[in-house]
Design a protein around this motif. Structure first.
Motif, short mmCIF file in Angstrom:
data_model
loop_
_atom_site.label_atom_id
_atom_site.label_comp_id
_atom_site.label_asym_id
_atom_site.label_seq_id
_atom_site.Cartn_x
_atom_site.Cartn_y
_atom_site.Cartn_z
N ALA A 231 24.30 79.13 52.93
CA ALA A 231 24.44 79.77 54.38
C ALA A 231 25.51 79.40 55.47
O ALA A 231 26.46 80.03 55.75
CB ALA A 231 23.20 79.48 55.18
N ARG B 178 24.00 73.87 53.97
CA ARG B 178 22.85 74.53 54.27
C ARG B 178 22.59 75.88 53.62
O ARG B 178 23.27 76.63 53.48
CB ARG B 178 22.54 74.47 55.72
CG ARG B 178 21.25 75.11 56.09
CD ARG B 178 20.76 74.79 57.62
NE ARG B 178 21.90 75.44 58.43
CZ ARG B 178 21.72 76.64 58.80
NH1 ARG B 178 20.83 77.27 58.51
NH2 ARG B 178 22.66 77.36 59.87
N SER C 118 17.31 79.11 52.08
CA SER C 118 16.18 78.54 52.28
C SER C 118 15.87 77.63 53.22
O SER C 118 14.75 77.24 53.50
CB SER C 118 15.63 77.85 50.72
OG SER C 118 16.56 76.67 50.65
N GLY C 119 16.87 77.05 53.76
CA GLY C 119 16.74 75.98 54.72
C GLY C 119 16.96 74.49 54.27
O GLY C 119 17.19 73.56 55.24
N THR D 218 19.17 71.41 52.88
CA THR D 218 20.52 70.81 52.74
C THR D 218 20.78 70.07 51.52
O THR D 218 20.15 69.17 50.95
CB THR D 218 20.50 69.71 54.13
OG1 THR D 218 20.16 70.24 55.16
CG2 THR D 218 21.83 69.10 54.05
N LYS E 256 13.73 70.25 51.24
CA LYS E 256 14.33 69.86 52.71
C LYS E 256 15.69 69.51 52.50
O LYS E 256 16.63 69.48 53.07
CB LYS E 256 13.49 68.83 53.44
CG LYS E 256 13.47 68.80 54.94
CD LYS E 256 12.62 68.00 55.27
CE LYS E 256 12.78 67.58 56.65
NZ LYS E 256 11.78 66.62 56.88
N VAL F 11 9.55 69.68 51.41
CA VAL F 11 9.34 70.05 52.66
C VAL F 11 8.23 69.17 53.23
O VAL F 11 8.02 68.62 54.31
CB VAL F 11 8.87 71.49 52.65
CG1 VAL F 11 8.61 72.09 54.28
CG2 VAL F 11 10.27 72.20 52.54
#
Length: 288
Positions: A209, A222, A225-226, A228, A259, A274
């Motif tokens: 992203a 990033r 999917s979110g 890092t 995450k 996550v």
């Protein structure tokens, strides 16, 4: 016996002018003559300046004009300024020709290739600038268009970055939706190396992203999917992306509910889920 007067002052000896011998001609030259000649030269220059308007800058300007006229008469004045390599963009080609600040009729000797190159590079719109004088009357400028490689968010807006890590003026970020997006201080200068490394890792690029520059030493990526991905310092960037590509191909790592994926330590990958497992709940469940 002659009388001697004790109070009679001694006769002053006449001082001979200082001279030196010219080792080439063998002639004796008086220093006073040299000084006189130097003073006369200064006087002539000052008088000439006064006659031509009173300033040395005017003398220089008129002398330059005289040399330009002489060069023109001798057939060594600029007759053509050619810009090669930008034929696909006539507008940019004309802009580079104007930035060179060389007009037909100027003295070829004053068309300094190094100065012209700096002027053209100062536009920040072209790469690999070369300038050649083709005697007796042509100046050739060869350049490549500055290709956009990334878009950078400077904290206020998106700008386009070229292959040398320079912001391209007047280029709209919205016209380049497929370029890698970067942010952070020092990101433009480091973006070309990141883009080159990502070119060898297509399985990673598709899930990226944005990449954020950290302390001007490394990147955090990033993912869509979110998650890092924490990359190591630049010297290990290519190797880390190779490891991530291998993990992605074998385990679809970047599609997992993570995450954080930490690649900063060689030989190890740290994962941050996550929802981290509740080990205490597991112990209670095992005892019941």
């Amino acid at each position: 016996m002659p009388k001697i007067s004790r109070n009679q002052p001694a006769k002053k000896r006449k001082r001979e002018p200082v001279t030196f011998v010219d080792e080439v001609t063998g002639e004796e030259v008086r220093v006073s003559s040299v000084l006189f000649g130097f003073v006369m030269l200064i006087a002539i220059i000052v008088a000439l300046a006064a006659w031509m308007g009173g300033s040395m800058s005017q003398i220089e300007s008129r002398f330059a004009g005289f040399m330009d006229d002489t060069a023109r008469m001798a057939g060594v004045s600029v007759n053509e300024v050619s810009v090669l390599g930008l034929e696909q963009d006539p507008g940019l080609q004309q802009e580079i020709r104007a930035a060179a600040m060389i007009e037909p009729g100027e003295n070829m000797f004053r068309a300094d290739p190094y100065i012209i190159r700096r002027r053209v590079e100062g536009t920040h719109k072209v790469l690999n600038v070369r300038v050649h004088r083709l005697w007796p009357d042509q100046v050739v400028i060869i350049a490549d268009a500055a290709e956009p490689v990334a878009v950078w968010h400077d904290g206020k807006e998106w700008t386009v970055v070229d292959g040398l890590g320079r912001v391209i003026p007047d280029e709209r970020a919205g016209d380049h939706p497929d370029l890698v997006r970067v942010a952070g201080r020092g990101a433009p200068e480091a973006a070309p190396a990141l883009v080159n490394a990502l070119a060898d890792a297509p399985d990673v690029t598709g899930d990226l992203a944005i990449a954020t520059r950290i302390n001007d030493r490394r990147w955090d990526m990033r993912l869509i999917s979110g998650a890092t991905v924490r990359l190591p310092e630049d010297v290990e960037l290519t190797a880390a992306l190779g490891r991530l590509t291998d993990l992605q191909v074998r385990t679809a790592l970047m599609q997992r509910p993570l995450k954080m994926i930490d690649l900063r330590n060689a030989g190890r990958v740290y994962l941050g889920p996550v929802n981290p497992p509740n080990f205490k709940a597991r112990e209670i469940a095992a005892r019941s």
